[in-house]
Design a protein around this motif. Structure first.
Motif, PDB file in Angstrom:
ATOM      1  N   LEU A  18     -63.937 -85.479  -7.878  1.00 53.49           N
ATOM      2  CA  LEU A  18     -64.455 -84.764  -9.047  1.00 53.49           C
ATOM      3  C   LEU A  18     -63.344 -84.107  -9.864  1.00 53.49           C
ATOM      4  CD1 LEU A  18     -67.422 -85.229  -9.118  1.00 53.49           C
ATOM      5  CD2 LEU A  18     -67.801 -82.810  -8.739  1.00 53.49           C
ATOM      6  N   PRO A  19     -62.433 -83.359  -9.207  1.00 52.60           N
ATOM      7  CA  PRO A  19     -61.325 -82.798  -9.998  1.00 52.60           C
ATOM      8  C   PRO A  19     -60.502 -83.878 -10.689  1.00 52.60           C
ATOM      9  CG  PRO A  19     -61.465 -81.722  -7.861  1.00 52.60           C
ATOM     10  CD  PRO A  19     -62.419 -82.877  -7.818  1.00 52.60           C
ATOM     11  N   ALA A  20     -60.340 -85.039 -10.009  1.00 55.08           N
ATOM     12  CA  ALA A  20     -59.562 -86.126 -10.623  1.00 55.08           C
ATOM     13  C   ALA A  20     -60.298 -86.701 -11.831  1.00 55.08           C
ATOM     14  CB  ALA A  20     -59.301 -87.227  -9.590  1.00 55.08           C
ATOM     15  N   LEU A  21     -61.612 -86.927 -11.685  1.00 56.91           N
ATOM     16  CA  LEU A  21     -62.390 -87.452 -12.810  1.00 56.91           C
ATOM     17  C   LEU A  21     -62.388 -86.465 -13.977  1.00 56.91           C
ATOM     18  CD1 LEU A  21     -65.516 -89.013 -11.014  1.00 56.91           C
ATOM     19  CD2 LEU A  21     -63.752 -90.240 -12.279  1.00 56.91           C
ATOM     20  N   TYR A  22     -62.486 -85.187 -13.631  1.00 52.92           N
ATOM     21  CA  TYR A  22     -62.475 -84.148 -14.665  1.00 52.92           C
ATOM     22  C   TYR A  22     -61.142 -84.178 -15.421  1.00 52.92           C
ATOM     23  CZ  TYR A  22     -63.035 -79.555 -16.833  1.00 52.92           C
ATOM     24  OH  TYR A  22     -63.141 -78.537 -17.743  1.00 52.92           O
ATOM     25  N   ALA A  23     -60.062 -84.346 -14.657  1.00 53.80           N
ATOM     26  CA  ALA A  23     -58.725 -84.325 -15.258  1.00 53.80           C
ATOM     27  C   ALA A  23     -58.508 -85.515 -16.196  1.00 53.80           C
ATOM     28  CB  ALA A  23     -57.661 -84.315 -14.159  1.00 53.80           C
ATOM     29  N   VAL A  24     -59.091 -86.660 -15.859  1.00 54.21           N
ATOM     30  CA  VAL A  24     -58.853 -87.854 -16.696  1.00 54.21           C
ATOM     31  C   VAL A  24     -59.993 -88.109 -17.682  1.00 54.21           C
ATOM     32  CG1 VAL A  24     -57.438 -88.943 -14.908  1.00 54.21           C
ATOM     33  CG2 VAL A  24     -59.887 -89.476 -15.016  1.00 54.21           C
TER      34      VAL A  24
ATOM     35  N   GLY B 198     -67.827 -82.661 -18.888  1.00 52.46           N
ATOM     36  CA  GLY B 198     -66.409 -83.027 -18.916  1.00 52.46           C
ATOM     37  C   GLY B 198     -65.532 -81.894 -19.401  1.00 52.46           C
ATOM     38  N   SER B 199     -66.139 -80.725 -19.629  1.00 52.31           N
ATOM     39  CA  SER B 199     -65.381 -79.562 -20.105  1.00 52.31           C
ATOM     40  C   SER B 199     -65.773 -78.333 -19.288  1.00 52.31           C
ATOM     41  CB  SER B 199     -65.678 -79.290 -21.580  1.00 52.31           C
ATOM     42  OG  SER B 199     -65.378 -80.398 -22.358  1.00 52.31           O
ATOM     43  N   ASP B 200     -65.409 -77.172 -19.788  1.00 55.84           N
ATOM     44  CA  ASP B 200     -65.662 -75.943 -19.045  1.00 55.84           C
ATOM     45  C   ASP B 200     -66.601 -75.008 -19.797  1.00 55.84           C
ATOM     46  OD1 ASP B 200     -64.100 -75.254 -21.136  1.00 55.84           O
ATOM     47  OD2 ASP B 200     -62.493 -74.330 -19.958  1.00 55.84           O
ATOM     48  N   HIS B 201     -67.488 -75.586 -20.606  1.00 53.84           N
ATOM     49  CA  HIS B 201     -68.324 -74.736 -21.462  1.00 53.84           C
ATOM     50  C   HIS B 201     -69.649 -75.422 -21.785  1.00 53.84           C
ATOM     51  CE1 HIS B 201     -66.341 -77.509 -24.328  1.00 53.84           C
ATOM     52  NE2 HIS B 201     -67.540 -77.481 -24.875  1.00 53.84           N
ATOM     53  N   PHE B 202     -70.544 -74.641 -22.382  1.00 56.46           N
ATOM     54  CA  PHE B 202     -71.689 -75.265 -23.037  1.00 56.46           C
ATOM     55  C   PHE B 202     -71.580 -75.018 -24.543  1.00 56.46           C
ATOM     56  CE2 PHE B 202     -73.454 -71.064 -21.810  1.00 56.46           C
ATOM     57  CZ  PHE B 202     -74.002 -70.616 -23.014  1.00 56.46           C
ATOM     58  N   ALA B 203     -72.125 -75.965 -25.290  1.00 61.69           N
ATOM     59  CA  ALA B 203     -72.052 -75.867 -26.746  1.00 61.69           C
ATOM     60  C   ALA B 203     -73.357 -75.286 -27.283  1.00 61.69           C
ATOM     61  CB  ALA B 203     -71.815 -77.242 -27.353  1.00 61.69           C
ATOM     62  N   VAL B 204     -73.233 -74.425 -28.289  1.00 59.33           N
ATOM     63  CA  VAL B 204     -74.408 -73.919 -29.001  1.00 59.33           C
ATOM     64  C   VAL B 204     -74.558 -74.787 -30.243  1.00 59.33           C
ATOM     65  CG1 VAL B 204     -75.470 -71.924 -30.098  1.00 59.33           C
ATOM     66  CG2 VAL B 204     -73.926 -71.594 -28.146  1.00 59.33           C
ATOM     67  N   VAL B 205     -75.671 -75.493 -30.317  1.00 62.93           N
ATOM     68  CA  VAL B 205     -75.820 -76.543 -31.326  1.00 62.93           C
ATOM     69  C   VAL B 205     -76.980 -76.212 -32.280  1.00 62.93           C
ATOM     70  CG1 VAL B 205     -76.342 -79.003 -31.645  1.00 62.93           C
ATOM     71  CG2 VAL B 205     -74.912 -78.266 -29.724  1.00 62.93           C
ATOM     72  N   ASP B 206     -76.739 -76.479 -33.575  1.00 59.30           N
ATOM     73  CA  ASP B 206     -77.793 -76.305 -34.575  1.00 59.30           C
ATOM     74  C   ASP B 206     -78.782 -77.470 -34.442  1.00 59.30           C
ATOM     75  OD1 ASP B 206     -79.385 -76.157 -36.813  1.00 59.30           O
ATOM     76  OD2 ASP B 206     -77.746 -75.619 -38.169  1.00 59.30           O
ATOM     77  N   PRO B 207     -80.054 -77.182 -34.158  1.00 58.72           N
ATOM     78  CA  PRO B 207     -81.008 -78.282 -33.954  1.00 58.72           C
ATOM     79  C   PRO B 207     -81.333 -79.058 -35.221  1.00 58.72           C
ATOM     80  CG  PRO B 207     -82.106 -76.143 -33.788  1.00 58.72           C
ATOM     81  CD  PRO B 207     -80.653 -75.858 -33.944  1.00 58.72           C
ATOM     82  N   VAL B 208     -80.912 -78.542 -36.360  1.00 62.13           N
ATOM     83  CA  VAL B 208     -81.204 -79.243 -37.613  1.00 62.13           C
ATOM     84  C   VAL B 208     -80.333 -80.486 -37.779  1.00 62.13           C
ATOM     85  CG1 VAL B 208     -81.172 -79.041 -40.147  1.00 62.13           C
ATOM     86  CG2 VAL B 208     -81.993 -77.140 -38.741  1.00 62.13           C
ATOM     87  N   ASP B 209     -79.035 -80.322 -37.460  1.00 62.93           N
ATOM     88  CA  ASP B 209     -78.140 -81.450 -37.716  1.00 62.93           C
ATOM     89  C   ASP B 209     -77.176 -81.748 -36.556  1.00 62.93           C
ATOM     90  OD1 ASP B 209     -76.544 -79.239 -37.844  1.00 62.93           O
ATOM     91  OD2 ASP B 209     -75.992 -79.470 -39.946  1.00 62.93           O
ATOM     92  N   GLY B 210     -77.267 -81.002 -35.478  1.00 59.39           N
ATOM     93  CA  GLY B 210     -76.407 -81.266 -34.322  1.00 59.39           C
ATOM     94  C   GLY B 210     -75.007 -80.672 -34.438  1.00 59.39           C
ATOM     95  N   ARG B 211     -74.799 -79.820 -35.424  1.00 62.06           N
ATOM     96  CA  ARG B 211     -73.480 -79.210 -35.585  1.00 62.06           C
ATOM     97  C   ARG B 211     -73.229 -78.182 -34.480  1.00 62.06           C
ATOM     98  NH1 ARG B 211     -71.893 -74.804 -38.419  1.00 62.06           N
ATOM     99  NH2 ARG B 211     -74.054 -74.519 -39.103  1.00 62.06           N
ATOM    100  N   GLY B 219     -67.257 -72.571 -16.811  1.00 61.66           N
ATOM    101  CA  GLY B 219     -66.469 -73.077 -15.682  1.00 61.66           C
ATOM    102  C   GLY B 219     -66.369 -74.594 -15.781  1.00 61.66           C
ATOM    103  N   ARG B 220     -65.461 -75.174 -15.007  1.00 62.78           N
ATOM    104  CA  ARG B 220     -65.228 -76.624 -15.099  1.00 62.78           C
ATOM    105  C   ARG B 220     -66.457 -77.408 -14.623  1.00 62.78           C
ATOM    106  NH1 ARG B 220     -60.397 -78.301 -11.779  1.00 62.78           N
ATOM    107  NH2 ARG B 220     -61.414 -76.880 -10.322  1.00 62.78           N
ATOM    108  N   GLY B 221     -66.799 -78.418 -15.398  1.00 60.01           N
ATOM    109  CA  GLY B 221     -67.920 -79.269 -15.022  1.00 60.01           C
ATOM    110  C   GLY B 221     -69.268 -78.633 -15.297  1.00 60.01           C
ATOM    111  N   ALA B 222     -69.395 -77.931 -16.444  1.00 59.33           N
ATOM    112  CA  ALA B 222     -70.681 -77.285 -16.798  1.00 59.33           C
ATOM    113  C   ALA B 222     -71.760 -78.368 -16.869  1.00 59.33           C
ATOM    114  CB  ALA B 222     -70.536 -76.569 -18.134  1.00 59.33           C
ATOM    115  N   HIS B 223     -72.746 -78.257 -15.995  1.00 65.64           N
ATOM    116  CA  HIS B 223     -73.625 -79.410 -15.819  1.00 65.64           C
ATOM    117  C   HIS B 223     -75.066 -79.177 -16.246  1.00 65.64           C
ATOM    118  CE1 HIS B 223     -75.145 -83.094 -14.128  1.00 65.64           C
ATOM    119  NE2 HIS B 223     -76.030 -82.430 -13.423  1.00 65.64           N
ATOM    120  N   GLN B 224     -75.632 -78.057 -15.850  1.00 72.54           N
ATOM    121  CA  GLN B 224     -77.054 -77.835 -16.098  1.00 72.54           C
ATOM    122  C   GLN B 224     -77.301 -76.387 -16.501  1.00 72.54           C
ATOM    123  OE1 GLN B 224     -79.945 -79.383 -16.359  1.00 72.54           O
ATOM    124  NE2 GLN B 224     -80.505 -80.497 -14.505  1.00 72.54           N
ATOM    125  N   LEU B 225     -78.317 -76.183 -17.348  1.00 67.43           N
ATOM    126  CA  LEU B 225     -78.666 -74.830 -17.776  1.00 67.43           C
ATOM    127  C   LEU B 225     -80.146 -74.569 -17.477  1.00 67.43           C
ATOM    128  CD1 LEU B 225     -77.439 -76.485 -20.623  1.00 67.43           C
ATOM    129  CD2 LEU B 225     -76.624 -74.165 -20.910  1.00 67.43           C
TER     130      LEU B 225
END
Lengths: 321, 313
Positions: A18-24, B198-211, B219-225
């Motif tokens: 997972l850390p590797a996939l995240y990194a790439v 694939g990042s460390d955050h969640f995005a706040v998105v405008d439902p009108v246009d997806g901006r 944290g890394r791998g933010a997956h579910q809310l």
């Protein structure tokens, strides 16, 4: 109780993959990563168990003794690449989009791939029985894939890499040309679309089946007896398939785990025992070359057999008597 | 003992709760890696039984009338209809690749994502007839709705986009890039929140246009809310870091981060305030007490994914 393979796969996924996939930037593969880790953990166990059982057998009752075993080391590499999961991963990635496209197209046309259990509702809830039925069906499908790989010249050229080994040992099971493996994967995918494939609910049984496939290649004088030889493929039975006289179009004993199909379709040969293995018509690189040399020689032979380069070849393509 | 509990538990469910120090009811856990459902006793935090399914169950949704619990078995191409009180399978319906599923707030639509087939299917929830199939590339992952049920929003994990489906006209209104490998998505206070795995955050998105208007670090791998039942706390699971983060739902300010190892995934909320969290890679369900931070883990099947608590509703 949590099984140790799942725990090991989980650890590998969480701390390494997972850390590797995240990194790439490959986190879309995170679900696949756990499946692959599980496959790799079972693969390591398969190699370890096979090694622990087959090596003493080969030392105890060898069919052949060789002055050196350099040719065997390439087979060790094949085994590790295949069982620990590098090749299956590559195959999966190559095929993924194709599978997605095909599955989507089929479902757009109203085809929801069934499962064996949906075709035979009485199987629902009987997982062990269902698993055995799947194993039988998949073995049947493998019999025909294997038999056809001997039938067509270009395909035999690829498959002859598997047969070229004169020092056949338990490591030889995974010695295959990459294209032959790809065809095998496509074949398996087609079967999966027809009847589904069972989930990994019985890992120890899967391990046992893969072990039997390796054992059947062992350089050991081992027969399962008159009845046993007709129930399960033994080293004696499968060695006949690898015999120098059986290389090519009209071989015998194609079964991977069950010899039933050979008996049923008239390709069983229980008479010849502990023959010399190899393909006398294969160029030397297929037998003793490095991994890359073997792969390249397989491609060249396929081109010749198909008539793409020079006259079509038929050498070694008929069974001797 | 397990057998005994299996008989006693339904009776216990009917009995009035006396001093509920712990939540009663059942937890139904979808073990995606070994084709089973684990039925857990919430009061004793133990597994009662395993229900075999066919291939790969991932997500779960309660029907609008509360009569059926729908479990999507993506690998088997079938939808299972369970008794939400017991976890028993009542019927099975063939369906192409049901990965994630959700009913619209008005109960009219059921939207099902086909992660492995690049398709999103919208069904008439009353008849379960397919209203429309939307080919959407690639890897349609999770779905949520606008509160008025006019729109469905689907994350496209493979192309870093969010797709908006106009349910009234049955067309895709827009797709927009929202971040790396978007997974979970929910509607909160007039905005869409999209967890970018694939990042460390969640995005706040405008439902009108997806901006994308804002990115909130978790944290890394933010997956579910997930939104708590009182709608005051937003919970985010971070797959790579192995954390569950609590945020103020009104301000999106971080309140606390809890260590939840093993790839935390889905959450359901127990009446006693605890969070039941599937831990994908260690074959467990974690019971997190936000008041103390204590995490109690219960062994279940391989790769547990979706979870449903009968005692939560």
């Amino acid at each position: 109780m949590t099984d140790p393979f799942s725990l090991a796969a989980g650890w590998l996924t969480e701390t390494v993959l997972l850390p590797a996939l995240y990194a790439v930037g490959g986190m879309e593969w995170e679900e696949v990563a756990f499946g692959w880790a599980l496959f790799a953990c079972y693969g390591v166990a398969q190699v370890a168990v096979t090694f622990a059982v087959c090596l003493p057998l080969e030392r105890w009752r060898p069919v052949e003794r060789w002055p050196d075993q350099k040719a065997v080391w390439v087979d060790v590499l094949y085994t590790l690449l295949s069982r620990v999961g590098v090749l299956p991963l590559v195959t999966f990635v190559l095929f993924y989009q194709l599978q997605v496209g095909l599955n989507g197209w089929l479902s757009d046309h109203g085809w929801v791939p069934p499962t064996l259990e949906r075709l035979v509702p009485a199987l629902l809830g009987h997982h062990l029985l269902t698993f055995f039925l799947y194993a039988v069906i998949l073995d049947f499908s493998e019999y025909w894939r294997h038999r056809l790989s001997h039938r067509f010249g270009w395909w035999w050229a690829l498959h002859s890499l598997h047969h070229a080994q004169r020092q056949m040992t338990f490591w030889s099971d995974d010695r295959n040309h990459l294209l032959d493996d790809l065809i095998g994967f496509a074949w398996f995918t087609a079967v999966a679309l027809l009847i589904g494939i069972p989930p990994m609910q019985f890992p120890l049984l899967v391990l046992l089946l893969r072990f039997l496939e390796s054992l059947s290649h062992a350089n050991a004088r081992l027969s399962f007896g008159w009845l046993g030889e007709r129930l399960l493929v033994s080293p004696r039975f499968h060695r006949s398939h690898h015999g120098v006289l059986a290389a090519g179009q009209q071989s015998a004993n194609y079964g991977a785990i069950l010899p039933w199909w050979d008996v049923l379709f008239g390709t069983a040969d229980f008479d010849r025992a502990y023959v010399r293995t190899g393909d006398p018509s294969a160029e030397e690189a297929l037998a003793t070359g490095s991994y890359v040399q073997q792969q390249w020689a397989g491609l060249r032979r396929m081109a010749r057999m198909a008539g793409w380069t020079g006259p079509r070849q038929a050498g070694g393509f008929k069974r001797g008597h | 003992m397990r057998l005994l509990l299996a008989f006693i538990l339904p009776l216990a469910l009917l009995a009035p709760m006396a001093g509920p120090a712990r939540a009663g009811g059942l937890a139904i856990v979808l073990n995606s890696g070994d084709a089973t459902l684990s039925v857990l006793d919430m009061a004793h935090e133990t597994e009662l039984r395993r229900v075999p399914v066919l291939r790969e169950p991932h997500h779960v949704a309660l029907s609008p009338d509360g009569a059926d619990l729908l479990v999507g078995d993506a690998g088997a191409n079938e939808m299972l209809f369970l008794d939400p009180r017991t976890g028993d399978i009542r019927r099975r319906v063939p369906m192409a690749d049901p990965y994630h599923l959700a009913f619209s707030p008005n109960g009219k639509w059921l939207t099902v994502t086909g992660l492995a087939r690049n398709q999103v299917d919208v069904y008439d929830a009353a008849t379960m007839a397919l209203a429309k199939r939307f080919p959407l590339s690639t890897m349609p992952s999770h779905v949520t709705y606008a509160p008025d049920s006019s729109m469905a929003y689907v994350t496209l994990q493979g192309t870093n986009r969010l797709a908006a489906i106009d349910l009234r006209h049955q067309v895709v209104s827009w797709t927009a890039e929202v971040g790396a490998t978007p997974a979970g998505v929910i509607w909160l206070n007039g905005k869409l929140l999209v967890a970018n795995m694939g990042s460390d955050h969640f995005a706040v998105v405008d439902p009108v246009d997806g901006r994308v208007e804002q990115r909130i670090h978790t944290g890394r791998g933010a997956h579910q809310l997930f939104l708590s039942p009182d709608r005051k706390t937003l919970w985010v699971n971070n797959r790579v870091d192995g954390t569950t983060v609590a945020l103020d739902a009104a301000t999106l300010a971080t309140i606390h981060s809890y260590r939840v190892p093993g790839g935390p995934d889905c959450i359901d909320f127990a009446p006693d305030g605890k969070l039941w969290i599937t831990q994908r890679f260690i074959q467990k369900v974690g019971v997190l007490d936000p008041a103390t931070g204590a995490l109690q883990s219960i062994p279940v099947g391989r790769s547990p994914h979706g979870i449903f608590l009968t005692g939560a509703r």
